[in-house]
Design a protein around this motif. Structure first.
Motif, PDB file in Angstrom:
ATOM      1  N   LEU A  38      27.078 -25.960 -16.642  1.00 20.49           N
ATOM      2  CA  LEU A  38      25.924 -25.230 -17.174  1.00 20.49           C
ATOM      3  C   LEU A  38      24.696 -26.128 -17.327  1.00 20.49           C
ATOM      4  O   LEU A  38      23.575 -25.632 -17.425  1.00 20.49           O
ATOM      5  CB  LEU A  38      26.252 -24.619 -18.535  1.00 20.49           C
ATOM      6  CG  LEU A  38      27.292 -23.518 -18.566  1.00 20.49           C
ATOM      7  CD1 LEU A  38      27.550 -23.066 -20.005  1.00 20.49           C
ATOM      8  CD2 LEU A  38      26.869 -22.346 -17.710  1.00 20.49           C
ATOM      9  N   GLY A  39      24.920 -27.438 -17.404  1.00 17.92           N
ATOM     10  CA  GLY A  39      23.805 -28.361 -17.597  1.00 17.92           C
ATOM     11  C   GLY A  39      23.212 -28.274 -18.990  1.00 17.92           C
ATOM     12  O   GLY A  39      22.001 -28.357 -19.161  1.00 17.92           O
ATOM     13  N   VAL A  40      24.072 -28.079 -19.990  1.00 17.17           N
ATOM     14  CA  VAL A  40      23.617 -27.984 -21.376  1.00 17.17           C
ATOM     15  C   VAL A  40      24.257 -29.095 -22.194  1.00 17.17           C
ATOM     16  O   VAL A  40      25.181 -29.767 -21.742  1.00 17.17           O
ATOM     17  CB  VAL A  40      23.957 -26.599 -21.997  1.00 17.17           C
ATOM     18  CG1 VAL A  40      23.249 -25.486 -21.255  1.00 17.17           C
ATOM     19  CG2 VAL A  40      25.457 -26.365 -22.030  1.00 17.17           C
ATOM     20  N   SER A  41      23.770 -29.263 -23.414  1.00 17.91           N
ATOM     21  CA  SER A  41      24.330 -30.273 -24.314  1.00 17.91           C
ATOM     22  C   SER A  41      25.604 -29.737 -24.974  1.00 17.91           C
ATOM     23  O   SER A  41      25.882 -28.540 -24.947  1.00 17.91           O
ATOM     24  CB  SER A  41      23.309 -30.628 -25.397  1.00 17.91           C
ATOM     25  OG  SER A  41      23.096 -29.501 -26.231  1.00 17.91           O
ATOM     26  N   ASP A  42      26.360 -30.651 -25.581  1.00 25.95           N
ATOM     27  CA  ASP A  42      27.556 -30.249 -26.330  1.00 25.95           C
ATOM     28  C   ASP A  42      27.212 -29.224 -27.399  1.00 25.95           C
ATOM     29  O   ASP A  42      27.922 -28.237 -27.577  1.00 25.95           O
ATOM     30  CB  ASP A  42      28.205 -31.464 -27.007  1.00 25.95           C
ATOM     31  CG  ASP A  42      28.977 -32.348 -26.058  1.00 25.95           C
ATOM     32  OD1 ASP A  42      29.115 -31.999 -24.870  1.00 25.95           O
ATOM     33  OD2 ASP A  42      29.441 -33.420 -26.513  1.00 25.95           O
ATOM     34  N   SER A  43      26.107 -29.468 -28.123  1.00 21.63           N
ATOM     35  CA  SER A  43      25.764 -28.574 -29.236  1.00 21.63           C
ATOM     36  C   SER A  43      25.391 -27.176 -28.742  1.00 21.63           C
ATOM     37  O   SER A  43      25.756 -26.175 -29.369  1.00 21.63           O
ATOM     38  CB  SER A  43      24.648 -29.165 -30.093  1.00 21.63           C
ATOM     39  OG  SER A  43      23.455 -29.290 -29.344  1.00 21.63           O
ATOM     40  N   VAL A  44      24.689 -27.092 -27.625  1.00 21.80           N
ATOM     41  CA  VAL A  44      24.323 -25.771 -27.089  1.00 21.80           C
ATOM     42  C   VAL A  44      25.581 -25.015 -26.673  1.00 21.80           C
ATOM     43  O   VAL A  44      25.767 -23.843 -27.024  1.00 21.80           O
ATOM     44  CB  VAL A  44      23.335 -25.907 -25.900  1.00 21.80           C
ATOM     45  CG1 VAL A  44      23.195 -24.598 -25.146  1.00 21.80           C
ATOM     46  CG2 VAL A  44      21.986 -26.383 -26.395  1.00 21.80           C
TER      47      VAL A  44
END
Length: 124
Positions: A38-44
Motif C-alpha cells: 500500500l505504501g503507507v506507514s505502520d500507523s496508517v
C-alpha cells in the motif's frame, strides 16, 4: 451464487478496500507485506486494520518468529461476504454508467431534458 450488492462505507475507503482485496485470495498476509504494497506507514495501516477488525472483517494474529513477533492479517468470513457484496454493488453502479444496468425510469431525466436549470457547458 453471486453476492447481494450492498455498498459498504466501511470497506469503501481506498486503503481498506485494498487491504480486503489483497487478503481475499490468500489465507493470510504479513502486516509488513500489506504495508509495503500500500505504501503507507505502520500507523496508517494499523488504523485501517483496527477499523476492519472492530467490524469483524479482519482478524489479526501475532506469531513469534525468531527474535521478533510477526503480525498476520486474515479476511474473516464476514469480511469476505462484505467485500463480495461491496464489489457486486460497485459493478452494478459501474454498469449504470455504461448503460448496462436498468434503464432509467420515467422519474429519471437525461441531462438537458428541460429541467429548467441551466447546465454549464464545456470549458471553452
Amino acid at each position: 451464487m453471486s453476492a447481494r450488492p450492498v455498498f459498504d462505507e466501511l470497506i469503501h475507503a481506498p486503503n481498506r478496500l485494498q487491504v480486503c482485496a489483497m487478503l481475499a485470495p490468500v489465507d493470510a498476509l504479513e502486516f509488513g507485506a500489506v504495508r509495503d504494497s500500500l505504501g503507507v506507514s505502520d500507523s496508517v495501516l494499523s488504523k485501517h486494520v483496527r477499523v476492519l477488525t472492530e467490524a469483524g472483517y479482519v482478524s489479526v494474529a501475532k506469531v513469534p518468529h525468531a527474535s521478533r513477533t510477526r503480525t498476520w492479517l486474515t479476511l474473516t468470513d464476514a469480511g469476505r461476504t462484505a467485500l463480495d457484496g461491496h464489489l457486486a454493488e460497485l459493478r452494478r453502479i459501474a454498469g449504470m454508467a455504461g448503460g448496462v444496468a436498468d434503464r432509467p425510469t420515467a422519474a429519471a431525466r437525461p441531462a438537458g431534458s428541460g429541467t429548467g436549470r441551466a447546465r454549464p457547458g464545456p470549458p471553452g
